[in-house]
Scaffold this active site. Sequence first.
Site, short mmCIF file in Angstrom:
data_model
loop_
_atom_site.label_atom_id
_atom_site.label_comp_id
_atom_site.label_asym_id
_atom_site.label_seq_id
_atom_site.Cartn_x
_atom_site.Cartn_y
_atom_site.Cartn_z
N GLN A 150 9.04 17.39 3.94
CA GLN A 150 10.37 17.85 4.34
C GLN A 150 10.46 18.20 5.82
OE1 GLN A 150 10.07 21.47 1.72
NE2 GLN A 150 11.06 22.49 3.45
N CYS A 156 13.76 21.66 0.60
CA CYS A 156 12.88 21.61 -0.57
C CYS A 156 13.68 21.45 -1.86
CB CYS A 156 12.00 22.85 -0.63
SG CYS A 156 12.92 24.40 -0.69
N HIS A 291 11.89 29.18 -2.47
CA HIS A 291 11.40 27.82 -2.32
C HIS A 291 11.63 27.09 -3.64
CE1 HIS A 291 9.13 24.58 -0.61
NE2 HIS A 291 8.07 24.72 -1.38
N ASN A 312 4.73 19.72 -4.33
CA ASN A 312 5.41 20.34 -3.20
C ASN A 312 5.94 19.26 -2.27
OD1 ASN A 312 6.39 22.38 -1.56
ND2 ASN A 312 4.43 23.42 -1.34
#
Length: 348
Positions: A150, A156, A291, A312
């Site tokens: 990202q 995210c 997040h 992630n």
Amino acid sequence: MSTKILCSSLLFLTITMGVWSCLVASSRVTFDYQNSMRLRHQQWMAHHGKVYADASEEDMRFNVFKNNVERIETFNAGPDKGYKLGVNKYADLTNEEFRWLHIGGFVRRDEEAGLVSAAKSKPFRYANATGLPSAVDWRKKGAVTPIKQQGDCGSCWAFAAVAAVEGIHQLKTGKLLSLSTQELVDCDGKNYGCNGGYPNHAFQFIVNNNGLTTEENYPYKGKDGVCKAMGTAQKVAKISGYDKVPSKNETALMQAVAHQPVAVLIDGGDFDFQFYKKGVFSGECKSSTDHVVTVVGYGTAGDENKYWVIKNSWGTTWGENGYMKIQRDYADESGLCGLAKAAYYPTM
């Protein structure tokens, strides 16, 4: 001069020389350590393509780097906690800077309450699922695209939503497609682009938008942009809606993940999370969420060390090639780092 005075003078000289030698040696060790750390920082800069504006900024970043490295090495040399930290690409950032630049799944409390209550009226489709496998890894089933990055954009939420849609699309059609995150960043007006957002809003946008186009067709830029109508014309993956996993219920989350990847809100901003390298993460973190990641599996390390596998969006140099194993069945019902508080999955 008497022998006593001579001996005293020699003793004083010996002690003085000894102290001076120790000071010189200590200074040399400090100098060597600083030089060694400087070299390490320069090698790290070269590896990660870091360039600073001037010598003053480099000095400042070096000191941040040194402090982070020392803290990481102290942790790794301490009692074994089942996971290790590593010097990754975020090593020249303070934790405050890291949160500001790379955490983008913020939750506005006034909205969160409404989102949770609104989702309660919809039944959880996996509530009666039993006989769940002891371990699931959607990567091995071909339902997870490679790790993405990202950058300095707090997107995210979009990456997590896209990963969940990529997963359900592959499970339903047999085709794994890398979908456009930038389309969400640019076109989803309900979310906030690089300033954060919610995966459930992203799912609803995809429904209203009649699907998403591919990453190749609408590539990621890492910054907010104007929605490109032509770029979004070719829709390749559609969903019918989304559901919410019952809040603060890791058993329910397991039922969902056993069937498909799930986007979850999490606290991803603490020091140990920032520098996680490998193992089953069990570090201190908050239950407040800032997040968004995608749970793509679960399992057990050893006899009892249960974990979730999360994908992630910080590139492959973070964690276990971009993934984290994080403790499952945590004592707090919110889950470790709050990962069981708000979890959503798309439907087809």
